[in-house]
Scaffold this motif. Structure first.
Motif, mmCIF file in Angstrom:
data_model
loop_
_atom_site.group_PDB
_atom_site.id
_atom_site.type_symbol
_atom_site.label_atom_id
_atom_site.label_comp_id
_atom_site.label_asym_id
_atom_site.label_seq_id
_atom_site.Cartn_x
_atom_site.Cartn_y
_atom_site.Cartn_z
ATOM 1 N N ALA A 81 -45.289 8.403 4.588
ATOM 2 C CA ALA A 81 -46.614 8.808 5.278
ATOM 3 C C ALA A 81 -47.415 9.497 4.310
ATOM 4 O O ALA A 81 -48.882 9.134 4.325
ATOM 5 C CB ALA A 81 -46.495 9.544 6.526
ATOM 6 N N ALA A 82 -47.135 9.975 3.407
ATOM 7 C CA ALA A 82 -47.953 10.875 2.398
ATOM 8 C C ALA A 82 -47.014 11.245 1.206
ATOM 9 O O ALA A 82 -45.822 11.189 1.288
ATOM 10 C CB ALA A 82 -48.179 12.154 2.970
ATOM 11 N N PRO A 83 -47.656 11.266 0.040
ATOM 12 C CA PRO A 83 -49.042 11.161 -0.295
ATOM 13 C C PRO A 83 -49.798 10.063 -0.093
ATOM 14 O O PRO A 83 -50.884 9.890 0.016
ATOM 15 C CB PRO A 83 -49.289 11.883 -1.683
ATOM 16 N N ASP A 84 -48.957 9.131 -0.213
ATOM 17 C CA ASP A 84 -49.581 7.310 0.102
ATOM 18 C C ASP A 84 -48.651 6.983 1.355
ATOM 19 O O ASP A 84 -47.675 7.067 1.415
ATOM 20 C CB ASP A 84 -49.321 6.646 -1.189
ATOM 21 N N ASP A 85 -49.470 6.304 2.060
ATOM 22 C CA ASP A 85 -48.811 5.542 3.132
ATOM 23 C C ASP A 85 -48.463 4.129 2.702
ATOM 24 O O ASP A 85 -48.998 3.271 2.435
ATOM 25 C CB ASP A 85 -50.222 5.374 4.066
ATOM 26 N N GLU A 86 -47.055 4.300 2.578
ATOM 27 C CA GLU A 86 -46.305 2.923 2.014
ATOM 28 C C GLU A 86 -44.924 3.175 2.499
ATOM 29 O O GLU A 86 -44.301 3.753 2.834
ATOM 30 C CB GLU A 86 -46.634 2.749 0.658
ATOM 31 N N PHE A 87 -44.397 1.529 2.218
ATOM 32 C CA PHE A 87 -43.033 1.225 2.340
ATOM 33 C C PHE A 87 -42.507 1.149 0.993
ATOM 34 O O PHE A 87 -43.053 0.799 0.197
ATOM 35 C CB PHE A 87 -42.854 -0.085 3.187
ATOM 36 N N GLN A 88 -41.349 1.753 0.930
ATOM 37 C CA GLN A 88 -40.380 1.860 -0.532
ATOM 38 C C GLN A 88 -38.843 1.621 -0.305
ATOM 39 O O GLN A 88 -38.537 2.014 0.655
ATOM 40 C CB GLN A 88 -40.561 3.278 -1.011
ATOM 41 N N PRO B 144 -25.571 0.002 3.305
ATOM 42 C CA PRO B 144 -25.515 0.970 4.288
ATOM 43 C C PRO B 144 -24.184 1.175 4.966
ATOM 44 O O PRO B 144 -23.721 0.164 5.080
ATOM 45 C CB PRO B 144 -26.779 0.947 5.208
ATOM 46 N N ALA B 145 -23.785 2.464 5.097
ATOM 47 C CA ALA B 145 -22.273 2.348 5.315
ATOM 48 C C ALA B 145 -22.402 3.162 6.997
ATOM 49 O O ALA B 145 -21.743 2.798 7.813
ATOM 50 C CB ALA B 145 -21.724 3.693 4.646
ATOM 51 N N HIS B 146 -23.065 4.184 7.301
ATOM 52 C CA HIS B 146 -22.938 5.138 8.405
ATOM 53 C C HIS B 146 -24.336 5.802 8.845
ATOM 54 O O HIS B 146 -24.986 6.516 7.449
ATOM 55 C CB HIS B 146 -21.838 6.107 8.650
ATOM 56 N N ARG B 147 -24.610 5.688 9.953
ATOM 57 C CA ARG B 147 -26.158 6.463 10.300
ATOM 58 C C ARG B 147 -25.538 7.946 10.679
ATOM 59 O O ARG B 147 -24.893 8.033 11.807
ATOM 60 C CB ARG B 147 -26.773 5.709 11.423
ATOM 61 N N VAL B 148 -26.084 8.813 10.163
ATOM 62 C CA VAL B 148 -25.773 10.270 10.245
ATOM 63 C C VAL B 148 -26.751 10.872 11.483
ATOM 64 O O VAL B 148 -26.313 11.650 12.207
ATOM 65 C CB VAL B 148 -25.872 11.088 9.033
ATOM 66 N N GLY B 149 -28.175 10.358 11.273
ATOM 67 C CA GLY B 149 -29.026 10.831 11.975
ATOM 68 C C GLY B 149 -30.303 10.195 11.650
ATOM 69 O O GLY B 149 -30.584 9.633 10.601
ATOM 70 N N PRO B 150 -31.498 11.008 12.177
ATOM 71 C CA PRO B 150 -32.655 10.610 11.528
ATOM 72 C C PRO B 150 -32.917 11.213 10.029
ATOM 73 O O PRO B 150 -32.182 12.062 9.748
ATOM 74 C CB PRO B 150 -33.844 11.329 12.682
ATOM 75 N N PRO B 151 -34.132 10.783 9.404
ATOM 76 C CA PRO B 151 -34.273 11.125 8.005
ATOM 77 C C PRO B 151 -34.494 12.613 8.234
ATOM 78 O O PRO B 151 -35.322 13.053 9.055
ATOM 79 C CB PRO B 151 -35.628 10.466 7.368
ATOM 80 N N HIS C 286 -40.859 10.684 6.276
ATOM 81 C CA HIS C 286 -40.080 9.382 6.154
ATOM 82 C C HIS C 286 -39.695 8.897 7.439
ATOM 83 O O HIS C 286 -38.893 9.614 8.545
ATOM 84 C CB HIS C 286 -39.006 9.746 5.148
ATOM 85 N N THR C 287 -39.581 7.789 7.452
ATOM 86 C CA THR C 287 -38.943 7.092 8.731
ATOM 87 C C THR C 287 -38.246 5.873 7.898
ATOM 88 O O THR C 287 -38.642 4.976 7.191
ATOM 89 C CB THR C 287 -39.880 6.431 9.795
ATOM 90 N N ALA C 288 -37.115 5.650 8.402
ATOM 91 C CA ALA C 288 -36.228 4.560 8.090
ATOM 92 C C ALA C 288 -36.406 3.145 8.901
ATOM 93 O O ALA C 288 -36.823 3.315 10.241
ATOM 94 C CB ALA C 288 -34.764 4.810 8.302
ATOM 95 N N HIS C 289 -36.583 1.884 8.353
ATOM 96 C CA HIS C 289 -36.874 0.810 9.064
ATOM 97 C C HIS C 289 -36.081 -0.116 8.420
ATOM 98 O O HIS C 289 -35.940 -0.789 7.216
ATOM 99 C CB HIS C 289 -38.096 0.290 8.651
ATOM 100 N N TRP C 290 -35.254 -1.039 9.609
ATOM 101 C CA TRP C 290 -34.700 -2.203 9.276
ATOM 102 C C TRP C 290 -35.373 -3.482 9.346
ATOM 103 O O TRP C 290 -36.137 -3.403 10.348
ATOM 104 C CB TRP C 290 -33.410 -2.356 10.158
ATOM 105 N N VAL C 291 -35.558 -4.301 8.298
ATOM 106 C CA VAL C 291 -36.460 -5.315 8.252
ATOM 107 C C VAL C 291 -35.763 -6.551 7.856
ATOM 108 O O VAL C 291 -34.865 -6.250 6.682
ATOM 109 C CB VAL C 291 -37.835 -5.189 7.523
#
Length: 149
Positions: free
Chosen positions: A41-48, A109-116, A121-126
């Protein structure tokens, strides 16, 4: 020679070398090929591509595992380096002009531990096609496309 993406270096600035490691995280399955990317979300609003700076004394692969976990909440399997690129940019969070030396890896990706755990930051499956359209950085897009197509 390492390719450069983005703006050319400015002649009126001094740049500090900032090495980093980033991952193309691919999962294949019944729902098709998907990528795990991060939204910042910051400093730039973008997917990476998930990843970031390598701390002093840290290996690139250790930094990659740490950054992927912080930015996505997922652990990852063994990473394979597929290339590198340079990018010259201002990093407002560090108040510095950086020559980012971005090493790109491919992993699963191996195992989801929890949220970022990294703020903003937010994780996205696309889908792979969606990821290539969403990634804001031309260097990230180039390496993702080279590996995925």
């Amino acid at each position: 020679m390492i390719a450069r993406f983005g703006e050319p270096p400015r002649q009126d600035q001094t740049y500090k070398l900032r090495p980093g490691a980033y991952a193309v995280l691919l999962q294949t399955g019944l729902r098709g090929d998907r990528m795990l990317i991060t939204y910042q979300a910051a400093p730039d609003d973008e997917f990476q591509l998930p990843g970031g700076g390598i701390d002093p004394g840290e290996s690139p692969v250790s930094a990659l595992h740490r950054e992927v976990l912080e930015e996505t909440g997922w652990t990852m399997g063994r990473a394979r380096r597929v290339g590198a690129y340079r990018r010259f940019t201002f990093m407002p969070e560090y108040d510095m002009w950086a020559e980012k030396l971005c090493s790109i890896y491919v992993a699963r990706p191996a195992h989801r531990v929890g949220p970022p755990t990294e703020n903003g930051h937010t994780a996205h499956w696309v889908s792979v096609d969606a990821a290539l359209g969403l990634l804001a950085n031309s260097g990230d897009r180039f390496f993702a496309e080279q590996f995925l197509r």
